[in-house]
Design a protein around this motif. Structure first.
Motif, PDB file in Angstrom:
ATOM      1  N   TYR A 225      26.615-112.432 -21.233  1.00 51.38           N
ATOM      2  CA  TYR A 225      26.750-111.711 -22.505  1.00 51.38           C
ATOM      3  C   TYR A 225      25.032-111.593 -22.781  1.00 51.38           C
ATOM      4  CZ  TYR A 225      31.431-113.218 -23.055  1.00 51.38           C
ATOM      5  OH  TYR A 225      32.893-113.651 -22.711  1.00 51.38           O
ATOM      6  N   VAL A 226      24.332-111.665 -21.847  1.00 54.98           N
ATOM      7  CA  VAL A 226      22.654-111.170 -22.091  1.00 54.98           C
ATOM      8  C   VAL A 226      22.567-109.671 -21.674  1.00 54.98           C
ATOM      9  CG1 VAL A 226      20.445-111.450 -21.397  1.00 54.98           C
ATOM     10  CG2 VAL A 226      22.117-113.407 -21.513  1.00 54.98           C
ATOM     11  N   ARG A 227      22.160-108.998 -22.767  1.00 53.72           N
ATOM     12  CA  ARG A 227      21.525-107.817 -22.798  1.00 53.72           C
ATOM     13  C   ARG A 227      20.125-107.226 -23.001  1.00 53.72           C
ATOM     14  NH1 ARG A 227      25.910-108.138 -20.857  1.00 53.72           N
ATOM     15  NH2 ARG A 227      27.978-107.067 -21.090  1.00 53.72           N
ATOM     16  N   ALA A 228      19.522-106.675 -22.066  1.00 57.90           N
ATOM     17  CA  ALA A 228      18.122-106.243 -22.388  1.00 57.90           C
ATOM     18  C   ALA A 228      17.837-105.072 -22.534  1.00 57.90           C
ATOM     19  CB  ALA A 228      17.101-107.033 -21.359  1.00 57.90           C
ATOM     20  N   GLY A 229      16.609-104.490 -22.828  1.00 59.39           N
ATOM     21  CA  GLY A 229      16.277-103.093 -23.203  1.00 59.39           C
ATOM     22  C   GLY A 229      16.476-102.712 -24.468  1.00 59.39           C
ATOM     23  N   ALA A 230      16.979-103.219 -25.408  1.00 57.90           N
ATOM     24  CA  ALA A 230      17.336-102.772 -26.942  1.00 57.90           C
ATOM     25  C   ALA A 230      15.915-102.541 -27.772  1.00 57.90           C
ATOM     26  CB  ALA A 230      18.123-103.575 -27.642  1.00 57.90           C
ATOM     27  N   HIS A 231      15.097-101.562 -27.315  1.00 53.01           N
ATOM     28  CA  HIS A 231      13.742-101.345 -27.726  1.00 53.01           C
ATOM     29  C   HIS A 231      13.935-100.934 -29.307  1.00 53.01           C
ATOM     30  CE1 HIS A 231       9.616-101.042 -28.009  1.00 53.01           C
ATOM     31  NE2 HIS A 231       9.501 -99.631 -28.302  1.00 53.01           N
ATOM     32  N   ASP A 232      14.888-100.458 -29.629  1.00 56.49           N
ATOM     33  CA  ASP A 232      14.913 -99.804 -30.930  1.00 56.49           C
ATOM     34  C   ASP A 232      16.292-100.151 -31.631  1.00 56.49           C
ATOM     35  OD1 ASP A 232      17.043 -97.758 -30.144  1.00 56.49           O
ATOM     36  OD2 ASP A 232      15.250 -96.520 -29.588  1.00 56.49           O
ATOM     37  N   ALA A 233      16.619 -99.847 -32.834  1.00 56.68           N
ATOM     38  CA  ALA A 233      17.933-100.084 -33.447  1.00 56.68           C
ATOM     39  C   ALA A 233      19.132 -99.452 -32.859  1.00 56.68           C
ATOM     40  CB  ALA A 233      17.817 -99.952 -34.978  1.00 56.68           C
ATOM     41  N   ALA A 234      19.025 -98.278 -32.331  1.00 52.51           N
ATOM     42  CA  ALA A 234      20.029 -97.370 -32.080  1.00 52.51           C
ATOM     43  C   ALA A 234      20.588 -98.200 -30.709  1.00 52.51           C
ATOM     44  CB  ALA A 234      19.556 -96.153 -31.901  1.00 52.51           C
ATOM     45  N   LEU A 235      19.515 -98.394 -29.966  1.00 51.42           N
ATOM     46  CA  LEU A 235      20.113 -99.042 -28.472  1.00 51.42           C
ATOM     47  C   LEU A 235      20.533-100.593 -28.710  1.00 51.42           C
ATOM     48  CD1 LEU A 235      16.931 -98.184 -25.879  1.00 51.42           C
ATOM     49  CD2 LEU A 235      19.368 -97.649 -25.910  1.00 51.42           C
ATOM     50  N   ALA A 236      20.045-101.421 -29.797  1.00 53.89           N
ATOM     51  CA  ALA A 236      20.653-102.679 -30.138  1.00 53.89           C
ATOM     52  C   ALA A 236      22.027-102.273 -30.388  1.00 53.89           C
ATOM     53  CB  ALA A 236      19.877-103.035 -31.204  1.00 53.89           C
ATOM     54  N   ARG A 237      22.464-101.385 -31.392  1.00 52.93           N
ATOM     55  CA  ARG A 237      23.680-101.089 -32.031  1.00 52.93           C
ATOM     56  C   ARG A 237      24.446-100.724 -30.801  1.00 52.93           C
ATOM     57  NH1 ARG A 237      24.602 -96.625 -36.724  1.00 52.93           N
ATOM     58  NH2 ARG A 237      26.797 -96.994 -37.027  1.00 52.93           N
TER      59      ARG A 237
END
Length: 345
Positions: A225-237
């Motif tokens: 359940y690890v995700r990397a690369g969410a540099h902004d809120a849109a990618l995090a969403r």
């Protein structure tokens, strides 16, 4: 008093214009305005009056350098100035520098290693007295060379491989450990982590502690359940939405910075619209505005203090360059709010 005479061509008045108006040499005008000795009082007053008439302003940095002194400017290269974290850090730096009659100049690398190198060269070219840097990437040969040349360099938020310099970081591992242990104590076994770019030292520290703490809690497949690369809120969403659509989905999330937390809240709201009774625990690393009203549990710390400590190290290094490099760790704390769960219906 004579009326101010506008500079020819509408530009800023120059020292040459002041000297001509006062009827003295350029060297005498410079010495008079810089408060140097061996200038007759009447001559000094004549030059100062000419400067007032023309609206001339002395370039303090150039004056200091011309006298053989050092600039009073300290450069700060941030990762991303749009992030409120860096604004708080900059505020702490500025407050401490002001106490020592020094001024701050800020530039943002945007987490781009090439931009960081260009900004380093530019600020060094402006003869800053010291440099505070949030390092990006892996190659920091330019910073290492400046340290070797005697420039006081302070690394903030992250160390830089190959650079032996004063460093200020937060207790990333302690903060993540407290957050994960809190979730485990609440009965969660499927816990997700959404983080920034994988090459960033801060994310690496938080990810490693996340996996290690879960392993100690008996969770063997933590990386699922690890995700990397969410540099902004849109990618995090987007990433959080994908995690929530997994089967089985995580029952709790740890978001690795404030921007990612905002994106996660949007994703949770999106999911709640189609999933009645959704209940997901959320802990964010970094406090953020309105987190208390939204009852979001966070890993908090004093970002202002992070900046203040960095500035203090820079000032101390300017006073005594012979000191060995030091590392300051700013503590983190778990701020629990409500149940810590996002739920719908």
């Amino acid at each position: 008093m004579a009326a101010r005479t506008p500079a020819r061509g509408g530009g800023r008045p120059t020292l040459v214009a002041v000297a001509q108006r006062a009827g003295v040499s350029l060297k005498t005008a410079s010495r008079a305005l810089n408060g140097e000795p061996n200038v007759a009082p009447t001559t000094r007053e004549k030059v100062q009056q000419a400067a007032r008439d023309l609206g001339f302003r002395l370039n303090a940095v150039a004056a200091d350098l011309a006298r053989g002194g050092a600039s009073n400017l300290v450069g700060f290269i941030t990762g991303d100035l749009a992030n409120p974290f860096y604004s708080a850090v900059a505020s702490g730096i500025e407050c401490e520098l002001r106490r020592h009659r020094r001024q701050l100049i800020i530039a943002s690398s945007g987490e781009d290693p090439q931009r960081e190198r260009a900004l380093t060269a530019e600020l060094v070219g402006r003869r800053v007295a010291a440099l505070i840097v949030t390092p990006v990437g892996q190659d920091h040969g330019d910073l290492a060379r400046e340290v070797e040349a005697g420039l006081p360099v302070v690394l903030i938020d992250r160390p830089a491989p190959g650079v032996e310099a004063d460093t200020v970081v937060m207790d990333n591992r302690g903060g993540v450990r407290a957050a994960v242990e809190h979730l485990l104590a609440g009965g969660h076994r499927r816990i997700g982590l959404v983080g920034d770019e994988s090459h960033l030292w801060t994310f690496q520290e938080r990810r490693d502690e996340f996996i290690e703490t879960l392993a100690r809690g008996g969770i063997a497949d933590a990386e699922r359940y690890v995700r990397a690369g969410a540099h902004d809120a849109a990618l995090a969403r987007q990433f959080v939405g994908e995690l929530l659509a997994d089967e089985p989905a995580p029952t709790a999330l740890l978001t690795a910075n404030n921007v990612i937390t905002v994106g996660a809240l949007h994703a949770l709201r999106d999911r709640a619209a189609t999933t009645p009774g959704l209940r997901v625990a959320l802990i964010g690393f970094d406090d953020f505005e309105l987190a208390d009203l939204l009852s979001v549990t966070v890993v908090g710390y004093d970002a202002h203090e992070l900046g203040r400590q960095a500035a203090a190290l820079a000032v101390t290094r300017l006073q005594d360059p012979s000191l060995p490099p030091r590392t300051v760790v700013v503590p983190t704390r778990l701020v629990t709010r409500g149940t810590g769960e996002f739920h719908a219906g």
